[in-house]
Motif scaffolding. Structure first.
Motif, PDB file in Angstrom:
ATOM      1  N   VAL A  23       0.829  -1.209   0.000  1.00 27.46           N
ATOM      2  CA  VAL A  23       0.000   0.000   0.000  1.00 27.46           C
ATOM      3  C   VAL A  23       0.862   1.257   0.000  1.00 27.46           C
ATOM      4  N   ASP A  24       1.929   1.273   0.793  1.00 30.95           N
ATOM      5  CA  ASP A  24       2.795   2.453   0.863  1.00 30.95           C
ATOM      6  C   ASP A  24       3.448   2.749  -0.484  1.00 30.95           C
ATOM      7  N   ALA A  25       3.834   1.688  -1.211  1.00 27.54           N
ATOM      8  CA  ALA A  25       4.465   1.880  -2.521  1.00 27.54           C
ATOM      9  C   ALA A  25       3.482   2.476  -3.518  1.00 27.54           C
TER      10      ALA A  25
ATOM     11  N   ALA B 258       0.836   4.367  -2.785  1.00 24.09           N
ATOM     12  CA  ALA B 258       0.611   5.764  -2.392  1.00 24.09           C
ATOM     13  C   ALA B 258       1.768   6.637  -2.861  1.00 24.09           C
ATOM     14  N   ASP B 259       2.975   6.135  -2.743  1.00 24.95           N
ATOM     15  CA  ASP B 259       4.154   6.898  -3.178  1.00 24.95           C
ATOM     16  C   ASP B 259       4.106   7.174  -4.684  1.00 24.95           C
TER      17      ASP B 259
ATOM     18  N   GLU C 115      -2.200  12.676   1.593  1.00 26.15           N
ATOM     19  CA  GLU C 115      -3.249  12.099   2.439  1.00 26.15           C
ATOM     20  C   GLU C 115      -4.300  11.386   1.593  1.00 26.15           C
TER      21      GLU C 115
ATOM     22  N   ALA D 159      -2.749   8.165   0.124  1.00 24.32           N
ATOM     23  CA  ALA D 159      -2.668   7.090   1.117  1.00 24.32           C
ATOM     24  C   ALA D 159      -4.036   6.452   1.352  1.00 24.32           C
TER      25      ALA D 159
ATOM     26  N   ARG E  60      -4.962   2.584   0.410  1.00 22.75           N
ATOM     27  CA  ARG E  60      -5.440   1.704   1.479  1.00 22.75           C
ATOM     28  C   ARG E  60      -6.818   1.133   1.144  1.00 22.75           C
TER      29      ARG E  60
END
Length: 401
Positions: free
Chosen positions: A191-193, A195-196, A207, A210, A214
């Motif tokens: 998920v972080d990748a 969002a990046d 925000e 992210a 998610r």
């Protein structure tokens, strides 16, 4: 930027494909010199990319196609294939390279006629590049007859032809085809990748990026659409309210009808403009008179076009419904996590009140039965059960728990 930059969270796959692209150069050089193929080559003529939705199967296949066609001068100095800047990489990625065919369908299936034409093209020698590359993004949609046609081409490939097939799983492809392909399995990106990527490439607020990553659990395409399309966010919010609306039979039937109506409207909006342009272009190609009168003998061609447009609209409706069902599954997954007191992150944090309400009013056993009801609806739609009937059965099952 290299051709691999859009391949998020797939380092192992990227390494394998980069190594194969290097070995592909060795094969071309050996062939030109009339030398034997070096042993242990990582390059082969047929590849099968599998992985869950959003993992980047087609992205990986297109990146590999670009790396095979890379013409960067740095290659002679030992540079990695797939620079992303040369003409070979650029045209491969945007879909204009003469030797890279990207096959995707907006219909329910890929038939024998289309596959025969594809196999015929695959027998040609490369026009400008090193390889003739066929990227089939929807190999799981081949009919049985089309799969048998493709099998012959994969069994006896042309010397410089590479097949890159994409499917959700190995089971979605004929055993005879997958046994002749090298398999690459992709995973759902973190998920972080995701969002990046949304922040860096699309300029989306961190925000919001992210939250979208998610909510879609790492599906890049859906996350981008959710972060940029207000209508997509409104549609998702309506789907997440459905579990609170199935407390009586009337609510079940109304919720089912609204899901179908929304999917039908999505299909209409997606196809209306395209259908009109296709129809006008076809009429012009057939020599229709200024007043719209069609020449004799063209009725069959127009009927074929109408049938194609109808099948495309049906697929768009099914895809829209499937997305709603995926979001429902995610909702009940979060409910189950709350009921078990799990520490895993809640995907639908923006619907926390609804999640708490459903979790307190139910049990884990009932939640699991509801998840199975959603899965049963998806299977029914795959078997061409009438959409309204399938969704009504699901909403009734959700009410019963």
């Amino acid at each position: 930027m290299s051709v691999w930059d859009d391949l998020v969270g797939q380092d192992r796959v990227q390494e394998q494909l980069s190594a194969a692209a290097r070995d592909a150069d060795v094969l071309v050089t050996a062939d030109a010199a009339g030398e034997p193929v070096p042993p242990g080559s990582k390059m082969t003529h047929a590849w099968l990319f599998t992985g869950p939705p959003g993992s980047g199967r087609s992205t990986a296949a297109r990146a590999f196609a670009a790396a095979l066609q890379c013409t960067s001068p740095d290659r002679a100095l030992g540079g990695a294939p797939g620079c992303g800047f040369c003409d070979g990489c650029h045209t491969s990625l945007i879909g204009t390279h003469a030797d890279v065919d990207v096959i995707r369908t907006d219909l329910l299936s890929i038939g024998v006629k289309e596959t025969r034409e594809l196999v015929r093209r695959a027998q040609l020698s490369p026009a400008v590049g090193r390889w003739q590359v066929i990227v089939m993004e929807d190999a799981d949609r081949l009919t049985e007859g089309a799969g048998n046609v493709l099998l012959k081409a994969v069994e006896e490939p042309a010397p410089r032809t590479v097949w890159l097939l994409c499917a959700p799983s190995l089971e979605d492809v004929l055993p005879t085809i997958r046994s002749r392909c090298r398999h690459l399995t992709l995973r759902t990106p973190p998920v972080d990748a995701v969002a990046d990527v949304l922040v860096r490439r699309d300029g989306i607020d961190p925000e919001r990026a992210a939250a979208a990553a998610r909510a879609t659990q790492g599906h890049i395409g859906r996350a981008r659409r959710l972060a940029t399309d207000e209508r997509a966010r409104a549609r998702r919010a309506a789907v997440l309210k459905l579990p609170l609306r199935v407390e009586d039979i009337g609510g079940c039937l109304k919720a089912a009808q609204e899901l179908i109506d929304t999917a039908t409207e999505d299909a209409k909006q997606a196809s209306e403009e395209v259908d009109a342009k296709e129809t006008e272009d076809m009429k012009a190609a057939l020599g229709a008179a200024a007043g719209g009168r069609m020449p004799r003998g063209t009725a069959g061609v127009m009927k074929e076009l109408e049938d194609k447009q109808k099948r495309r609209k049906t697929r768009t409706q099914r895809d829209s419904l499937d997305l709603a069902l995926t979001e429902l599954t995610g909702f009940y997954r979060d409910v189950l996590a709350l009921q078990f007191g799990s520490r895993i992150a809640i995907a639908n944090a923006d619907a926390e009140d609804a999640l708490d309400r459903v979790a307190r009013a139910s049990t884990p056993e009932r939640t699991l039965r509801r998840i199975e009801a959603v899965s049963a609806c998806r299977r029914a739609l795959d078997r061409n059960v009438a959409p309204l009937l399938a969704v009504e059965a699901m909403t009734m099952a959700l009410r019963a728990g």
